[in-house]
Design an enzyme around this catalytic site. Structure first.
Site, PDB file in Angstrom:
ATOM      1  N   TYR A  31      -4.645  -8.975   2.327  1.00 26.95           N
ATOM      2  CA  TYR A  31      -4.911  -7.781   1.506  1.00 26.95           C
ATOM      3  C   TYR A  31      -6.235  -7.146   1.931  1.00 26.95           C
ATOM      4  CZ  TYR A  31      -6.712  -5.161  -2.484  1.00 26.95           C
ATOM      5  OH  TYR A  31      -7.280  -4.201  -3.275  1.00 26.95           O
ATOM      6  N   SER A  67     -12.191  -1.914  -1.397  1.00 26.24           N
ATOM      7  CA  SER A  67     -12.453  -3.046  -2.279  1.00 26.24           C
ATOM      8  C   SER A  67     -13.619  -3.869  -1.755  1.00 26.24           C
ATOM      9  CB  SER A  67     -11.204  -3.924  -2.327  1.00 26.24           C
ATOM     10  OG  SER A  67     -11.500  -5.149  -2.938  1.00 26.24           O
ATOM     11  N   LYS A  94      -7.343  -3.367   3.792  1.00 26.20           N
ATOM     12  CA  LYS A  94      -8.356  -2.401   3.323  1.00 26.20           C
ATOM     13  C   LYS A  94      -9.324  -2.053   4.457  1.00 26.20           C
ATOM     14  CE  LYS A  94      -7.135  -1.772  -0.920  1.00 26.20           C
ATOM     15  NZ  LYS A  94      -6.534  -0.487  -1.290  1.00 26.20           N
TER      16      LYS A  94
END
Ligand SMILES: NC(=O)c1ccc[n+]([C@@H]2O[C@H](COP(=O)([O-])OP(=O)(O)OC[C@H]3O[C@@H](n4cnc5c(N)ncnc54)[C@H](O)[C@@H]3O)[C@@H](O)[C@H]2O)c1
Length: 338
Positions: free
Chosen positions: A149, A125, A153
């Site tokens: 989050y 992302s 990643k």
């Protein structure tokens, strides 16, 4: 022609990727625990493509189930979509995110090693860039994650690089998505956020159906042309096509790459709202609210590397994104005059 396993295969981006893959002649196996997807997605995919998709209902943390799946359906590679993806939830429950995203990915890679599957495409992302110094953002820009989050990643990207460097993976592509929106033009598959949408487009479409009274615009005093935040929205069909090209690339060659997937065009919140109103004829009432902590002023991709390596470039524009997002949401809401 290859056989590819999609983890999180019934999810938003994976389901569109499944269509793109079969359209290019590949076979697709879906693996999902349906934690965040609807159980009839494989059936909708069958009706949409005329192809049957083997479905394995399993959690990626279940090494035996995933190994068994890859032995029952020998695959040339994996596209790893399965993850939790809500920034706010990751800050509220860090262990859940470390477990699902990082432990889950380690377990998946154990299963891949046991089944001798050594080619991988990974859903990363643009959130890994955090607040960038400037846009357009190149892949070598500093990574400065500002939420859990995003950290998961980045850890997964590092893990994949280490596995590629040590030969455990023959090839790997980490794809850094910017802001995926839209749906398949048939309106048979799309995004199904549960509860209040975290992302702008599903929120806009729910205002348009009357499910929500207005759109909150968080901050109109940013240093951007109209004061609202700027993002790089990318049609999910373009994103799906990029996955098909990426998987073909990593099957054809032993390579390891990290690439941005965006259009390279920055669109503000107000521009997106106006494009939506233009494309759909629906008015979106706005409420200007204070900035949200942690929101980035502006970011959009430099997608040149994806074009140079994969021969990929986004083709669909913001009007296509709005039209297809609306068609999907309107159909779900039972609105027929679309
Ligand atoms: N949608 C976005 O805005 C966006 C942006 C950048 C990156 N990504 C990444 O792309 C990937 C796909 O995102 P999406 O928007 O399609 O999300 P999604 O929630 O629609 O799809 C994820 C799928 O994974 C499944 N899943 C979750 N945990 C699982 C587990 N432990 N075992 C098996 N299946 C599991 C869910 O049921 C769901 O079907 C994710 O990794 C996400 O972090 C998404």
């Amino acid at each position: 022609m290859a056989r590819i396993l999609l983890t999180g295969g019934a999810g938003y981006i994976a389901s569109h990727t499944a269509v793109a893959l079969v359209e290019r002649g590949h076979h697709v196996v879906l693996l999902d625990n349906f934690a965040n997807s609807e159980r009839d997605v494989p059936d909708r995919l069958r009706r949409l493509t005329g192809k049957l998709f083997p479905v394995i209902e399993a959690d990626i943390r279940d090494v035996k189930a995933v190994t068994d799946a890859m032995q029952a359906f020998p695959v040339d590679g994996v596209i790893h979509f399965a993850a939790l993806k809500a920034v706010g939830e990751s800050e509220a429950d860090p262990l859940l995110y470390y477990d699902m995203n990082i432990v889950g990915t380690i377990r998946l890679f154990e299963a891949m090693q046991q089944a001798n599957v050594r080619r991988l495409v990974f859903s990363s992302s643009a959130t890994v860039y955090g607040q960038p110094d400037h846009s357009p953002i190149l892949e070598d820009a500093p990574t400065r994650v500002n939420n859990i989050y995003g950290r998961t990643k980045l850890v997964m990207e590092d893990l994949i690089r280490d596995l590629a460097r040590t030969g455990k993976l023959l090839s790997a592509a980490s794809l850094r998505y910017f802001n995926p929106v839209g749906a398949h033009p048939s309106a048979m598959i799309g995004e199904t956020p549960s509860g209040v949408p975290n992302n702008l487009m599903p929120y806009i479409t729910q205002v348009a159906t009357g499910e929500r009274p207005h759109l909150n615009v968080f901050g109109n005093d940013y240093d951007t042309p109209d004061g609202t935040g700027v993002r790089d929205y990318i049609h999910v069909m373009d994103l799906a096509h990029a996955h098909a090209l990426a998987v073909e690339h990593i099957i054809a060659q032993d390579v390891s790459l990290t690439v941005n997937l965006g259009t390279g065009v920055g669109i503000s919140v107000l521009e997106l709202v106006h494009a939506f109103e233009r494309a759909t004829g629906r008015k979106i009432p706005l409420n200007i609210a204070p900035r949200r902590p942690g929101d980035v002023t502006s970011y959009y991709a430099n997608p040149a590397m994806a074009e140079a390596i994969l021969g990929w470039k986004a083709k669909l524009n913001v009007d296509d994104m709005c039209r297809d997002a609306w068609r999907w949401q309107a159909k779900r809401a039972g609105i027929n005059d679309v």
